[in-house]
Scaffold this motif. Structure first.
Motif, PDB file in Angstrom:
ATOM      1  N   TYR A 290      -4.057 -14.612 -11.991  1.00  0.00           N
ATOM      2  CA  TYR A 290      -4.112 -13.261 -12.519  1.00  0.00           C
ATOM      3  C   TYR A 290      -3.006 -12.407 -11.915  1.00  0.00           C
ATOM      4  O   TYR A 290      -2.709 -12.500 -10.739  1.00  0.00           O
ATOM      5  N   GLN A 291      -2.448 -11.538 -12.721  1.00  0.00           N
ATOM      6  CA  GLN A 291      -1.474 -10.550 -12.275  1.00  0.00           C
ATOM      7  C   GLN A 291      -2.001  -9.169 -12.669  1.00  0.00           C
ATOM      8  O   GLN A 291      -2.382  -8.951 -13.821  1.00  0.00           O
ATOM      9  N   PHE A 292      -2.046  -8.256 -11.711  1.00  0.00           N
ATOM     10  CA  PHE A 292      -2.517  -6.904 -11.979  1.00  0.00           C
ATOM     11  C   PHE A 292      -1.692  -5.943 -11.148  1.00  0.00           C
ATOM     12  O   PHE A 292      -0.949  -6.347 -10.253  1.00  0.00           O
TER      13      PHE A 292
ATOM     14  N   ILE B 289       1.073  -6.941  -8.400  1.00  0.00           N
ATOM     15  CA  ILE B 289       2.477  -7.138  -8.754  1.00  0.00           C
ATOM     16  C   ILE B 289       3.425  -6.527  -7.725  1.00  0.00           C
ATOM     17  O   ILE B 289       4.445  -7.119  -7.385  1.00  0.00           O
ATOM     18  N   ASP B 290       3.099  -5.346  -7.207  1.00  0.00           N
ATOM     19  CA  ASP B 290       4.085  -4.650  -6.380  1.00  0.00           C
ATOM     20  C   ASP B 290       3.520  -4.001  -5.122  1.00  0.00           C
ATOM     21  O   ASP B 290       4.056  -3.014  -4.641  1.00  0.00           O
ATOM     22  N   SER B 291       2.444  -4.532  -4.566  1.00  0.00           N
ATOM     23  CA  SER B 291       1.931  -3.942  -3.330  1.00  0.00           C
ATOM     24  C   SER B 291       1.252  -5.007  -2.481  1.00  0.00           C
ATOM     25  O   SER B 291       1.057  -6.138  -2.909  1.00  0.00           O
ATOM     26  N   ASN B 292       0.903  -4.605  -1.251  1.00  0.00           N
ATOM     27  CA  ASN B 292       0.350  -5.531  -0.275  1.00  0.00           C
ATOM     28  C   ASN B 292      -0.921  -4.929   0.318  1.00  0.00           C
ATOM     29  O   ASN B 292      -0.870  -4.266   1.347  1.00  0.00           O
ATOM     30  N   PRO B 293      -2.065  -5.131  -0.324  1.00  0.00           N
ATOM     31  CA  PRO B 293      -3.314  -4.518   0.144  1.00  0.00           C
ATOM     32  C   PRO B 293      -3.632  -4.840   1.601  1.00  0.00           C
ATOM     33  O   PRO B 293      -3.415  -5.958   2.068  1.00  0.00           O
ATOM     34  N   GLY B 294      -4.125  -3.826   2.310  1.00  0.00           N
ATOM     35  CA  GLY B 294      -4.578  -4.011   3.679  1.00  0.00           C
ATOM     36  C   GLY B 294      -3.489  -4.012   4.723  1.00  0.00           C
ATOM     37  O   GLY B 294      -3.731  -4.335   5.875  1.00  0.00           O
ATOM     38  N   ASP B 295      -2.267  -3.582   4.373  1.00  0.00           N
ATOM     39  CA  ASP B 295      -1.186  -3.660   5.338  1.00  0.00           C
ATOM     40  C   ASP B 295      -1.026  -2.411   6.196  1.00  0.00           C
ATOM     41  O   ASP B 295      -0.184  -2.359   7.070  1.00  0.00           O
ATOM     42  N   ASN B 296      -1.847  -1.393   5.993  1.00  0.00           N
ATOM     43  CA  ASN B 296      -1.685  -0.158   6.760  1.00  0.00           C
ATOM     44  C   ASN B 296      -3.006   0.601   6.795  1.00  0.00           C
ATOM     45  O   ASN B 296      -3.060   1.782   6.492  1.00  0.00           O
ATOM     46  N   THR B 297      -4.104  -0.055   7.170  1.00  0.00           N
ATOM     47  CA  THR B 297      -5.416   0.573   7.062  1.00  0.00           C
ATOM     48  C   THR B 297      -5.620   1.739   8.012  1.00  0.00           C
ATOM     49  O   THR B 297      -6.469   2.583   7.785  1.00  0.00           O
ATOM     50  N   SER B 298      -4.846   1.825   9.083  1.00  0.00           N
ATOM     51  CA  SER B 298      -5.044   2.922  10.029  1.00  0.00           C
ATOM     52  C   SER B 298      -4.435   4.220   9.537  1.00  0.00           C
ATOM     53  O   SER B 298      -4.849   5.297   9.926  1.00  0.00           O
ATOM     54  N   GLY B 299      -3.416   4.119   8.699  1.00  0.00           N
ATOM     55  CA  GLY B 299      -2.716   5.323   8.259  1.00  0.00           C
ATOM     56  C   GLY B 299      -1.872   5.946   9.351  1.00  0.00           C
ATOM     57  O   GLY B 299      -1.320   7.019   9.188  1.00  0.00           O
ATOM     58  N   THR B 300      -1.724   5.266  10.499  1.00  0.00           N
ATOM     59  CA  THR B 300      -0.976   5.833  11.612  1.00  0.00           C
ATOM     60  C   THR B 300       0.377   5.183  11.813  1.00  0.00           C
ATOM     61  O   THR B 300       1.161   5.641  12.623  1.00  0.00           O
ATOM     62  N   GLY B 301       0.664   4.126  11.112  1.00  0.00           N
ATOM     63  CA  GLY B 301       1.960   3.465  11.237  1.00  0.00           C
ATOM     64  C   GLY B 301       2.483   3.140   9.857  1.00  0.00           C
ATOM     65  O   GLY B 301       1.733   2.943   8.913  1.00  0.00           O
ATOM     66  N   ALA B 302       3.795   3.083   9.742  1.00  0.00           N
ATOM     67  CA  ALA B 302       4.410   2.807   8.450  1.00  0.00           C
ATOM     68  C   ALA B 302       4.335   1.328   8.126  1.00  0.00           C
ATOM     69  O   ALA B 302       4.285   0.481   9.014  1.00  0.00           O
ATOM     70  N   ASP B 303       4.311   1.016   6.843  1.00  0.00           N
ATOM     71  CA  ASP B 303       4.423  -0.365   6.392  1.00  0.00           C
ATOM     72  C   ASP B 303       5.840  -0.848   6.666  1.00  0.00           C
ATOM     73  O   ASP B 303       6.748  -0.056   6.924  1.00  0.00           O
TER      74      ASP B 303
END
Length: 176
Positions: A1-3, A112-126
């Motif tokens: 699947y692609q979404f 398609i264009d993102s990486n879920p769960g890569d910045n859950t703290s919101g305190t550091g940049a991806d």
């Protein structure tokens, strides 16, 4: 699947924002397709804010602070979560922001264009964004979003009794 899951975060409550005030945010997620996404989850992270229990209203799924379990989104489907927080920063200069990110998009398919769960703290940049994007409340991914608040001094209202039996010039300060 692609979404292609997109997430937008906004504040519904108009300013000014001060310590002790209740503010409402909205998270909007949409699957741009072409396929459905299963087991979709969003994590909502707050800094300088305290969740108001029972304030959440989701158009689909369930919310248990800080996790919104949305479930399946078909291509073109969108859902929202409204949630309230109390501003509890220790001072006017402390950071206050609310950050949401898609943290799970199931085991079948990929965004398609993102990486879920890569910045859950919101305190550091991806890896793909810099700290200035995060601090300003912007980002370079479409599966996460943050809303910073500028805190001002709260209103004080002084009432002086001047008539009737209570004409003793007592002053009462009312803080919202």
């Amino acid at each position: 699947y692609q979404f292609d899951v997109e997430l937008d975060k906004s504040i519904i409550t108009p300013g000014p924002y001060f310590i002790g005030r209740i503010v409402e945010f909205q998270i909007f997620v949409e699957n741009k397709g072409p396929d459905p996404v299963n087991d979709l989850e969003v994590t909502d992270t707050a800094t300088g804010l305290t969740y108001v229990s029972g304030s959440e209203v989701a158009t689909q799924g369930t919310y248990t602070n800080p996790l919104w379990e949305i479930g399946t989104l078909t291509s073109g489907q969108s859902e929202t979560l409204n949630i309230k927080y109390k501003i509890t920063a220790a001072s006017l200069t402390d950071p206050v922001f609310n950050f949401a990110e898609v943290t799970d998009d199931g085991d079948f398919g990929s965004d398609i264009d993102s990486n879920p769960g890569d910045n859950t703290s919101g305190t550091g940049a991806d890896d793909e964004e810099d700290d200035a994007d995060l601090i300003s409340g912007t980002n370079t991914h479409d599966e996460e979003d943050g809303v910073p608040l500028k805190i001002v001094a709260g209103p004080d209202i002084a009432i002086t009794k001047t008539a009737g039996d209570a004409a003793d010039n007592e002053t009462f300060i009312i803080n919202e």
